[in-house]
Write a protein that holds these residues in place. Structure first.
Motif, short mmCIF file in Angstrom:
data_model
loop_
_atom_site.label_atom_id
_atom_site.label_comp_id
_atom_site.label_asym_id
_atom_site.label_seq_id
_atom_site.Cartn_x
_atom_site.Cartn_y
_atom_site.Cartn_z
N ALA A 29 0.89 -1.20 -0.03
CA ALA A 29 0.11 -0.22 0.03
C ALA A 29 0.96 1.13 -0.07
O ALA A 29 1.98 1.22 0.39
N MET A 34 -3.97 0.52 -2.26
CA MET A 34 -3.65 -0.58 -1.67
C MET A 34 -3.52 -1.56 -2.93
O MET A 34 -4.40 -1.51 -3.86
N ASP A 44 -8.26 3.07 -0.87
CA ASP A 44 -8.51 2.87 0.21
C ASP A 44 -9.65 3.94 0.89
O ASP A 44 -9.13 5.04 1.13
N LEU A 52 -5.30 5.17 9.59
CA LEU A 52 -4.22 5.54 8.71
C LEU A 52 -4.78 6.97 8.22
O LEU A 52 -4.87 7.05 6.81
N HIS A 56 -0.94 5.22 3.76
CA HIS A 56 -0.30 4.17 3.83
C HIS A 56 1.36 4.45 3.65
O HIS A 56 1.50 5.07 2.79
N GLY A 260 -0.80 4.45 12.09
CA GLY A 260 -0.98 3.14 10.91
C GLY A 260 0.18 2.19 11.02
O GLY A 260 0.48 1.20 10.27
#
Length: 401
Positions: A29, A34, A44, A52, A56, A260
């Motif tokens: 990701a 992702m 996402d 997150l 990411h 995250g």
């Protein structure tokens, strides 16, 4: 059998079925995107339930973690380490508070808040031993520990886990009269989500949080704001309580605090409240570990710029304007939310929330359902307007059939 099917079959065979994930297997990701084991990319639009917020693989957070990995990752709280004081100081400053009690997961932080409120009630307010009461809201979601599900109204989360922990009163969310009637001399705290996430991103009526704040202050009761999902930029402010100019007695934080990257949570309050603890009364081996503090310090530094709050405000306004055009039609019954966070109630005639989520997955967009017919939209705050619009186009396509 495809790589996806193989991975899912293995997970189904060897892991407890406590989740029902969408049939996608993520391999990598970056930012708001992702990629699965087959090489297919997905936008996402859930962001790990707000864990997150910064996307990411955020470079600042990854670099902070990598640098700390080379130095020291864990000491336990048996010793001091050189990132702990800065973490507590900076987080307290961000919250406008005085003291921090770090933990790991959101549920641990809520448990810590419950314990803190009870101890404060006995030591400071003078509630008779064993009589402390905490008021919570119906349709809440604060975690899934035994104590927390004891005051849940979600039977799926609660059933078959009794006997339940006593000491909680449940009132309707958004009802100040019911809250007032539930308070007694033994009430030590009111624990609320400023916006109820799992319930479908429910925003309380205007003035409700301010009313809770006024009522709790008048009656010497702690106002505990669970900002695990709503906090740290998601709604366009650092904390969702700020939309009503409210400062609670205690913030419960998690999810985005770890960027995250690692699980980080905390209870943040005044010295008068968190000062009730003595050594040995509460703790966590991993709570406030050096790696967690290093990542969280970078999260705090990013939030202090105001950049992410501004993005959530601007893109959130666009998101709700576009979703508002769908509300009230044959496909969408209602839309709620604030900032880059929305709950969309799908007409049951069109399908369940799960079915809509699966159709969006087929189009390359990942969201998640809740409470039957609702889908939640909460993309990383780093999402571009172009990507957000593309995701909304896929939603329109699904709704059009």
């Amino acid at each position: 059998m495809s790589s996806t099917d193989t991975a899912i079959a293995s997970a189904e065979a060897h892991s407890a079925h406590n989740y029902h994930p969408l049939p996608v297997v993520v391999a990598s990701a970056d930012g708001a995107w992702m990629t699965d084991v087959e090489g297919r990319r997905y936008l996402d639009m859930l962001a790990g339930y707000s864990a997150l917020n910064f996307g990411h693989g955020n470079r600042r957070l990854i670099d902070a973690a990598r640098a700390q990995l080379e130095r020291v990752t864990l000491t336990s709280r048996a010793f001091h380490h050189d990132r702990f004081a800065d973490f507590c100081t900076r987080l307290a400053e961000l919250c406008g508070m005085e003291m921090v009690l770090p933990m790991n997961t959101g549920a641990e932080a809520v448990e810590t808040a419950v314990k803190t409120a009870r101890k404060w009630g006995y030591r400071v307010k003078g509630v008779p031993d064993g009589m402390a009461k905490i008021i919570v809201a119906a349709d809440n979601f604060h975690g899934r520990t035994t104590t927390i599900v004891s005051f849940s109204t979600d039977q799926e989360a609660r059933a078959d886990f009794g006997p339940y922990t006593p000491g909680f009163e449940i009132v309707p969310y958004g009802d100040l009269t019911a809250l007032s009637e539930a308070m007694t001399e033994n009430t030590v705290a009111v624990l609320m989500e400023p916006i109820q996430g799992e319930a479908g991103v429910l925003v309380p009526p205007p003035g409700y949080l301010a009313g809770v704040r006024e009522m709790t202050r008048e009656r010497d009761v702690l106002f505990i704001a669970d900002e695990i999902q709503s906090g740290l930029g998601r709604t366009g402010r650092t904390f969702a309580c700020e939309h009503e100019g409210v400062v609670p007695d205690m913030y419960v934080l998690g999810k985005a605090l770890g960027g995250g990257v690692v699980p980080v949570s905390a209870v943040v309050s005044s010295a008068a409240v968190l000062g009730v603890y003595r050594p040995g009364e509460h703790g966590s081996t991993f709570g406030g570990n050096p790696l967690a503090c290093a990542v969280a310090l970078e999260v705090i530094a990013m939030l202090r710029t105001g950049e992410f709050q501004q993005r959530a405000t601007e893109l959130g306004g666009h998101l709700h304007a576009e979703l508002g055009l769908l509300a009230g039609g044959e496909a969408v019954r209602a839309v709620r939310g604030r900032g880059l966070w929305a709950g969309v109630d799908i007409s049951p005639a069109l399908g369940t929330g799960r079915e809509i989520s699966e159709k969006l997955m087929e189009r390359g967009v990942l969201v998640k359902d809740t409470h039957g017919s609702t889908i939640r939209i909460a993309p990383p705050l780093v999402i571009s307007k172009e990507d957000l619009d593309w995701g909304l186009d896929q939603l329109r396509g699904v709704l059009a059939g």
